[in-house]
Design a protein around this motif. Sequence first.
Motif: not given
Length: 120
Positions: A6-8, A22, A114
């Motif tokens: 995941e990121s953000g 994701c 996240t």
Amino acid sequence: QVQLVESGGGLVHSGGSLRLSCVASGSIFSANRMAWYRQVPGKERELVAVITSGGSTGYDDSVKGRFTISGDNAKNTVYLQMNSLKPEDTGVYYCYQYITVVGGPTYSYWGQGTQVTVSS
């Protein structure tokens, strides 16, 4: 072996926006149902938004009209666009994908989570 990354996430002021991503990688035949969950300390993980392989979506009432889930089956990626964020949206957001592995059955996979923090 399948992994979800995941990121953000991050810190944003009330009224702001964030976009979570994701990506699933590994021996994937198909990504089926994909979703985002949220967890806050002391509470169980709760469903925020879900999207099926056919593109049907569903949302928790608390985020309807503000969050949008979308998916790219070719890239095994699911997104969550979060607008008009509120302090009560704060929590750890987890990606979920129901994935059929190559030559095998279908399993549930989770991302590492996240953190999203919305300040008032």
